[in-house]
Design a protein around this motif. Sequence first.
Motif, PDB file in Angstrom:
ATOM      1  N   GLU A   1      49.206  43.751  41.298  1.00 27.69           N
ATOM      2  CA  GLU A   1      48.166  44.388  42.103  1.00 27.69           C
ATOM      3  C   GLU A   1      46.791  44.132  41.497  1.00 27.69           C
ATOM      4  O   GLU A   1      45.830  43.825  42.214  1.00 27.69           O
ATOM      5  N   GLN A   2      46.694  44.219  40.186  1.00 28.50           N
ATOM      6  CA  GLN A   2      45.420  43.951  39.504  1.00 28.50           C
ATOM      7  C   GLN A   2      45.024  42.486  39.680  1.00 28.50           C
ATOM      8  O   GLN A   2      43.859  42.176  39.947  1.00 28.50           O
TER       9      GLN A   2
ATOM     10  N   ALA B   1      45.826  40.530  42.147  1.00 27.13           N
ATOM     11  CA  ALA B   1      45.442  40.315  43.540  1.00 27.13           C
ATOM     12  C   ALA B   1      44.019  40.787  43.817  1.00 27.13           C
ATOM     13  O   ALA B   1      43.329  40.241  44.677  1.00 27.13           O
ATOM     14  N   ARG B   2      43.552  41.810  43.091  1.00 21.95           N
ATOM     15  CA  ARG B   2      42.192  42.314  43.286  1.00 21.95           C
ATOM     16  C   ARG B   2      41.155  41.503  42.513  1.00 21.95           C
ATOM     17  O   ARG B   2      39.963  41.608  42.789  1.00 21.95           O
ATOM     18  N   ALA B   3      41.582  40.698  41.554  1.00 28.63           N
ATOM     19  CA  ALA B   3      40.648  39.954  40.696  1.00 28.63           C
ATOM     20  C   ALA B   3      39.934  38.868  41.487  1.00 28.63           C
ATOM     21  O   ALA B   3      40.512  38.240  42.389  1.00 28.63           O
ATOM     22  N   VAL B   4      38.676  38.643  41.158  1.00 27.56           N
ATOM     23  CA  VAL B   4      37.898  37.572  41.773  1.00 27.56           C
ATOM     24  C   VAL B   4      38.242  36.270  41.043  1.00 27.56           C
ATOM     25  O   VAL B   4      38.161  36.203  39.813  1.00 27.56           O
TER      26      VAL B   4
ATOM     27  N   SER C   1      56.720  48.249  43.066  1.00 29.42           N
ATOM     28  CA  SER C   1      55.308  48.071  42.754  1.00 29.42           C
ATOM     29  C   SER C   1      55.155  47.391  41.399  1.00 29.42           C
ATOM     30  O   SER C   1      55.924  47.634  40.476  1.00 29.42           O
TER      31      SER C   1
END
Length: 87
Positions: free
Chosen positions: A76-77, A79-82, A71
Motif C-alpha cells: 500500500e505504501q 502504491a502511494r509513492a511517487v 492487506s
Amino acid sequence: MPSSVLSVRVSEAERALLEAASEQARTSLSDFMRRKALDAAELALVERRLVAIPVESWAAFEAWAQRPAQSSPELEQLARAVPEWEK
C-alpha cells in the motif's frame, strides 16, 4: 562450491563480439559468459507462462487461490509513492 567446465561452440565473429563485450565490462571472457548465461537462465525461468502443479498439490493450491486477499502495508505504501521519474 565446486565448479565444472561448460563448453560452448561459437563462430570467430561471435567470439570477437563476446571478447569485446567482456573487455568493455572489464571482466574475463569466462566471467562475462557465466554471468550473462545465468542472467538469461533466470529471466527464462521468471518469464515462463506454464506452471505445472502436481495433482496431489492441486487442492492446496485451490484453497490458497480462493482465500480472501490480505492487506499488505508495504505494498500500500509503495502504491502511494511517487515514482522517481515523476519527481
